[in-house]
Design an enzyme around this catalytic site. Sequence first.
Site, mmCIF file in Angstrom:
data_model
loop_
_atom_site.group_PDB
_atom_site.id
_atom_site.type_symbol
_atom_site.label_atom_id
_atom_site.label_comp_id
_atom_site.label_asym_id
_atom_site.label_seq_id
_atom_site.Cartn_x
_atom_site.Cartn_y
_atom_site.Cartn_z
ATOM 1 N N ASP A 140 3.276 -8.481 8.746
ATOM 2 C CA ASP A 140 2.261 -7.430 8.892
ATOM 3 C C ASP A 140 1.859 -7.063 7.465
ATOM 4 O O ASP A 140 2.606 -6.398 6.755
ATOM 5 C CB ASP A 140 2.887 -6.245 9.633
ATOM 6 C CG ASP A 140 1.998 -4.998 9.612
ATOM 7 O OD1 ASP A 140 0.828 -5.107 9.191
ATOM 8 O OD2 ASP A 140 2.477 -3.926 10.021
ATOM 9 N N LYS A 178 -6.017 -4.190 0.667
ATOM 10 C CA LYS A 178 -6.483 -4.693 1.966
ATOM 11 C C LYS A 178 -7.886 -4.167 2.280
ATOM 12 O O LYS A 178 -8.674 -4.828 2.946
ATOM 13 C CB LYS A 178 -5.494 -4.260 3.046
ATOM 14 C CG LYS A 178 -5.794 -4.798 4.427
ATOM 15 C CD LYS A 178 -4.653 -4.466 5.354
ATOM 16 C CE LYS A 178 -4.906 -4.898 6.772
ATOM 17 N NZ LYS A 178 -3.733 -4.603 7.625
ATOM 18 N N GLU A 195 -3.655 -7.185 14.935
ATOM 19 C CA GLU A 195 -2.521 -6.253 14.885
ATOM 20 C C GLU A 195 -2.212 -5.591 16.229
ATOM 21 O O GLU A 195 -1.047 -5.566 16.650
ATOM 22 C CB GLU A 195 -2.750 -5.213 13.779
ATOM 23 C CG GLU A 195 -2.541 -5.842 12.409
ATOM 24 C CD GLU A 195 -3.169 -5.095 11.256
ATOM 25 O OE1 GLU A 195 -3.611 -3.950 11.447
ATOM 26 O OE2 GLU A 195 -3.234 -5.664 10.152
ATOM 27 N N ASP A 252 -4.191 2.162 16.894
ATOM 28 C CA ASP A 252 -3.531 1.759 15.641
ATOM 29 C C ASP A 252 -4.262 2.379 14.456
ATOM 30 O O ASP A 252 -5.332 1.918 14.070
ATOM 31 C CB ASP A 252 -3.538 0.222 15.583
ATOM 32 C CG ASP A 252 -2.888 -0.328 14.309
ATOM 33 O OD1 ASP A 252 -2.513 0.467 13.430
ATOM 34 O OD2 ASP A 252 -2.782 -1.557 14.211
#
Length: 505
Positions: A8, A70, A147, A169
């Site tokens: 992850d 990211k 994810e 999420d």
Amino acid sequence: MGKVIGIDLGTTNSCVSVVENGQPVIIPNSNGNRTTPSIVGFSKKGETFVGEAAKRQAITNPDRTISSVKREMGTNWKKKIDKTVYKPQTISALILGQLKKDAERYLGEPVTDAVITVPAYFNDIQRQATKDAGTIAGLNVLRMINEPTSAALSYGLDHGESQKVLVYDLGGGTFDVSVIDISDGNIEVMATSGDNRLGGDDFDFRIVNWMTDGFRQQHGIDVSKDFAAMQRIKEAAETAKKELSTADQTEINLPYLVTAKDGPIHLQMMLTRSAFEEMTKDLVARTEEPLMRALSDAGVSKNQLSKVLLVGGSTRIPAVQRRVREMTGLEPSKNINPDECVAIGAAVLGSTLSGNALTSAGTGNSLILFDITPYSLAIETIGGVAARLIERNSPIPTRYSKIFTTAAPFQSTVEINVLQGESFNARENKSIGRFRLGGIRRAPAGVPQIEVTFDINADGILEVTAKDLDTGNFQSITITAEERMSDREITKAIESTKKLLEDKG
Ligand code: AMP
């Protein structure tokens, strides 16, 4: 095939997992922690720091420290340090390389194969950038998985019964919401939506602004240009935010924040949970539209949902949980670890890709995973119209072809502009690549037949082919977006990343 790790790669923290003796386990880093900060730092002496070591030196070395990279994946963000220019892919590769090393130390054997997770809402360029980062880190990226799908996979293993689950999420930099159907051993993503520029960092920035405004009012000093002071403020803001997840108020103390004419000035402020909720309520509200869209795209009403899974560290914010409860009418499940379940799902998928059966603990049956593409895909046609080939939420892998023709007499080339987005107006979508197909035989407008094929693989990455059905000429897309790295650049980066990680022992 050796062990396959599941990674992850988070905005704030990353996590790596592997299946051992049929059970997914989290691999601790060399400090014994189960997640690793997604931070990279470069010292003036030429050392490279990744993870906790990078976080520790961030305050004293802020302009040579990179965090939340990211958020820049798939953009042409660059950072020059000394003589080297780093791209989001090369910084992410250092993080991935560190996780690879941690896994190798833990397993006592070399690791090359990995499954890496990406936000469901990542576009094609962001996915490709993530895959390139894996390659640069010396990893063979077997698969990229969304994810929320990964979280549901880790959850689906423990709960065999049929149900529709909403995965909410909210991580450090991105928000994803998915509606997933778990039944008869199938995990099927029905719809997904989100906002890839919304996450915990935005909550931190609100506190940062409140702190710098307050400091200016109290002391008449603008600290926003002071890099070292801002780094301390950012860290204190995140700490305060986390404390407010359990406490009603928190005191922020930063002694010796700046030095003025008559000596050092300290920052001391009190933040209450209700003031924090007031300054961030629009951020929490921004999750509502994607959530409703995912439900309506899935054709699921909220009373058909049996579970809501909270994933990502920012779902620990009480106002977020409250809002989720209000929007869904359900009490979110507490039995999954929001920091670890995404990596676990990836490890489980990795294990199946290396030949082990994926089974559901509830039924003992093998599980099958169906994922979808988050955006509609189209090409631009005459008059700036986006002609759709693939609708959003289509199951992947998928392939679809459509015949197009020329607009002008004797046109010998066509330009294919590949679009991603929901508008029928080409200009309102994101262009993810362009290419030309030449050598079309002289003919009146509308006669040549050009077959355009969109192929989305299981990683969610698109390949486009255009074929002249008359001559058989065809052309595949090479995405020309300037954010992409060339193969040559990737090969060079593999070497330099290896060296940077070796140098640090
Ligand atoms: P992730 O990308 O899932 O690791 O999420 C990281 C984000 O979660 C960061 O923005 C953290 O500041 C945030 N976070 C972690 N723990 C908490 C907490 N207890 N309360 C609020 N936010 C948190």
